[in-house]
Design a protein around this motif. Structure first.
Motif, PDB file in Angstrom:
ATOM      1  N   GLU A  99      24.597   6.548  20.570  1.00 15.77           N
ATOM      2  CA  GLU A  99      25.524   6.089  21.480  1.00 15.77           C
ATOM      3  C   GLU A  99      24.488   5.945  22.753  1.00 15.77           C
ATOM      4  O   GLU A  99      25.102   5.140  23.819  1.00 15.77           O
ATOM      5  CB  GLU A  99      26.451   7.373  21.843  1.00 15.77           C
ATOM      6  N   TRP A 100      23.355   6.205  22.819  1.00 18.60           N
ATOM      7  CA  TRP A 100      22.387   6.032  24.068  1.00 18.60           C
ATOM      8  C   TRP A 100      21.620   4.886  23.790  1.00 18.60           C
ATOM      9  O   TRP A 100      20.934   4.527  24.820  1.00 18.60           O
ATOM     10  CB  TRP A 100      21.678   7.151  24.295  1.00 18.60           C
ATOM     11  N   ILE A 101      21.856   4.044  22.935  1.00 20.14           N
ATOM     12  CA  ILE A 101      21.133   2.875  22.553  1.00 20.14           C
ATOM     13  C   ILE A 101      21.403   1.727  23.781  1.00 20.14           C
ATOM     14  O   ILE A 101      20.359   1.260  24.453  1.00 20.14           O
ATOM     15  CB  ILE A 101      21.391   2.046  21.423  1.00 20.14           C
ATOM     16  N   THR A 102      22.518   1.579  24.244  1.00 20.84           N
ATOM     17  CA  THR A 102      22.850   0.667  25.485  1.00 20.84           C
ATOM     18  C   THR A 102      22.258   1.213  26.723  1.00 20.84           C
ATOM     19  O   THR A 102      21.889   0.235  27.557  1.00 20.84           O
ATOM     20  CB  THR A 102      24.365   0.417  25.330  1.00 20.84           C
ATOM     21  N   SER A 103      21.700   2.389  26.694  1.00 23.92           N
ATOM     22  CA  SER A 103      21.377   2.869  28.073  1.00 23.92           C
ATOM     23  C   SER A 103      19.620   2.603  27.773  1.00 23.92           C
ATOM     24  O   SER A 103      19.067   2.808  28.819  1.00 23.92           O
ATOM     25  CB  SER A 103      21.548   4.242  28.321  1.00 23.92           C
ATOM     26  N   THR A 104      19.053   2.828  26.883  1.00 20.68           N
ATOM     27  CA  THR A 104      17.535   2.528  26.503  1.00 20.68           C
ATOM     28  C   THR A 104      16.855   1.263  27.358  1.00 20.68           C
ATOM     29  O   THR A 104      15.981   1.523  27.933  1.00 20.68           O
ATOM     30  CB  THR A 104      17.395   2.666  25.035  1.00 20.68           C
ATOM     31  N   PRO A 105      17.365   0.323  27.342  1.00 16.13           N
ATOM     32  CA  PRO A 105      16.748  -0.748  28.291  1.00 16.13           C
ATOM     33  C   PRO A 105      16.862  -0.247  29.670  1.00 16.13           C
ATOM     34  O   PRO A 105      15.754  -0.605  30.124  1.00 16.13           O
ATOM     35  CB  PRO A 105      17.783  -1.999  28.223  1.00 16.13           C
ATOM     36  N   ILE A 106      17.800   0.279  30.312  1.00 14.10           N
ATOM     37  CA  ILE A 106      17.634   0.731  31.515  1.00 14.10           C
ATOM     38  C   ILE A 106      16.408   1.718  31.550  1.00 14.10           C
ATOM     39  O   ILE A 106      15.583   1.715  32.549  1.00 14.10           O
ATOM     40  CB  ILE A 106      18.916   1.407  32.093  1.00 14.10           C
ATOM     41  N   HIS A 107      16.302   2.613  30.598  1.00 15.32           N
ATOM     42  CA  HIS A 107      15.333   3.582  30.669  1.00 15.32           C
ATOM     43  C   HIS A 107      13.748   2.818  30.560  1.00 15.32           C
ATOM     44  O   HIS A 107      13.041   3.269  31.231  1.00 15.32           O
ATOM     45  CB  HIS A 107      15.449   4.726  29.643  1.00 15.32           C
TER      46      HIS A 107
END
Length: 473
Positions: free
Chosen positions: A213-221
């Motif tokens: 579920e955190w994949i979509t946050s990974t580009p931000i990171h």
């Protein structure tokens, strides 16, 4: 490179099976490499903070045996390990990004943002925040003068950000479709994105293993790592645990608190064994294996992404296998007694308790079943169900004679009792199915019990004869 992994739960409620699941894989990868496993508490969302939840997370990890090398309890060289105790760090790093042009103070009110968001949605693009275009020095001056502002990441408006996940093909995100996420809120608290990246970097985390579920946050990171000039960690997003209908596991459809399973009498070894099979299969096809064996053969690349189902029936099966085939009789007796003591039971850990445990273990899946299935061992005031009463009523001529023979049996052990039943059946021209069930019904109040000769030998001659006599009187 020394491997450093972490689990970073938020203290917002019950300790979740998902935390245990992700914790298991992080713990194992670190142990395989002789590295470090960190437990960090992400408690910056004070609105969702639940007092006592942090302690329950520690207790869950201890119960499972997933002991971290560094945590708020153990301490360590990279502490503190609560984000609320690292508060000052995040503001400094956010300002560093502003100074380098990778972030900006934003002064829009909630009402202004709402209007901007509606307009962006209508136009089919991401929101453009006007403060993005302010001179950085002027924006900082306004913020330092006390004007309310958040700090946002300044996402490039061209190109793409690629997530190279160890479990997937590269995932491409177009930068033009990524919002300028808030990094530091107006009250000075960081958002998940900033705090997570800063803490992972400062704690030396090399592998970020977390739920998909955190994949979509990974580009931000990834953009934050680049903005700071830091190398990315290895990314691996584990498949989410699912309900039987393939929806994300939730307490509306499945108990999700590890405490619930602990209170039902599940074994931590069985829980870990079961969780290890969520998205991974032993290369030799083994279903039952311990944590050491898992660490010996596990490879991160072998995780599959099919949406593992958290099947409570399968977990009960695992637990039963551990009770019957893995633990010793003595270990089962001690653990069961400790479990019952926690439930306020006053049964003594004596030879009778051990005998009953030995007799019932093949019929148990979890410890919470024990008292429900063994009431007739502890009291003479046991219930007689309808089927058992019918069996008694249909054998009122047989039972007194059987009681007499059992009373006079020279040796009251399972072998002698079994021989008695066979002899009696032959003399009367009856099948054992007509002789033994009424006795079982009389002494246990049910037709479902352990092997009858063993049951009678465990209860003892006096109880058995007294119960049969009472049943027919």
């Amino acid at each position: 490179m020394s491997v450093v992994t972490r689990i970073a739960p938020s203290p917002t409620g019950d300790p979740h099976v998902g935390t245990a699941y992700i914790g298991l894989f992080n713990f194992t990868l670190a142990r395989q490499a002789g590295g470090t496993f960190i437990l960090r508490i992400e408690d910056t969302d004070r609105g969702r903070y639940v007092p006592g939840s942090e302690t329950r997370i520690f207790q869950m990890m201890q119960w499972l045996g997933l002991t971290p090398d560094e945590s708020p309890l153990q301490g360590g060289p990279n502490g503190p390990y609560r984000q609320s105790e690292r508060f000052e760090l995040y503001g400094d790093y956010a300002r560093q990004l502003v100074a380098s042009g990778h972030a900006y103070p934003a002064f829009e009110t909630p009402e202004e943002l709402s209007a901007l968001r509606e307009a962006a949605q209508a136009a089919g693009h991401v929101i453009h925040v006007p403060s993005r275009d302010l001179d950085p020095a002027e924006a900082l001056r306004r913020m330092d003068a006390g004007e309310a502002a958040v700090i946002r990441l300044k996402v490039p408006r061209d190109g793409e950000t690629v997530v190279n996940d160890r479990l997937r093909d590269p995932i491409h995100f177009q930068n033009i479709e990524i919002d300028d996420k808030v990094l530091l809120k107006a009250d000075g608290f960081p958002t998940y994105h900033l705090a997570n990246v800063v803490d992972d970097r400062l704690m030396g985390v090399t592998h970020v293993i977390r739920a998909e579920e955190w994949i979509t946050s990974t580009p931000i990171h990834i953009l934050l790592y680049r903005a700071f000039g830091w190398p990315e960690p290895v990314w691996a997003h584990m498949p989410l645990l699912r309900n039987a209908d393939k929806s994300k596991i939730s307490k509306r459809k499945n108990p999700t608190s590890v405490e619930w399973y602990q209170q039902q009498g599940f074994l931590p070894e069985a829980m870990l064994n079961f969780l290890a099979t969520m998205g991974w299969t032993h290369p030799d096809g083994l279903e039952i294996f311990d944590l050491a064996e898992f660490g010996r053969v596990f490879r991160l690349e072998d995780v599959t992404l099919g949406g593992p189902v958290f099947d409570q029936a399968k977990l009960r099966w695992y637990n039963g296998k551990y009770l019957r085939e893995v633990l010793t009789e003595d270990d089962v007796a001690h653990r069961l007694h400790a479990f019952l003591a926690a439930q306020k039971s006053e049964l003594p850990l004596d030879e009778y308790f051990r005998a009953v445990t030995r007799l019932m273990t093949p019929r148990l899946e979890v410890f919470s079943d024990f008292l429900d299935k063994t009431g007739y061992f502890w009291t003479e005031d046991y219930a007689v169900n309808e089927k058992a009463q019918a069996a008694i009523d249909g054998a009122r001529e047989l039972l007194p004679e059987l009681a007499s023979r059992l009373k006079n049996l020279p040796t009251f052990d399972a072998g002698s009792i079994k021989a008695l039943f066979h002899t009696y059946a032959e003399e009367k021209g009856l099948k054992l199915g007509k002789v033994m069930p009424p006795v079982r019904a009389a002494v246990a109040g049910t037709l479902e019990s352990p092997d009858l000769p063993d049951l009678l030998a465990t209860l003892g001659r006096e109880r058995v004869v007294g119960r049969i006599t009472k049943a027919v009187s």
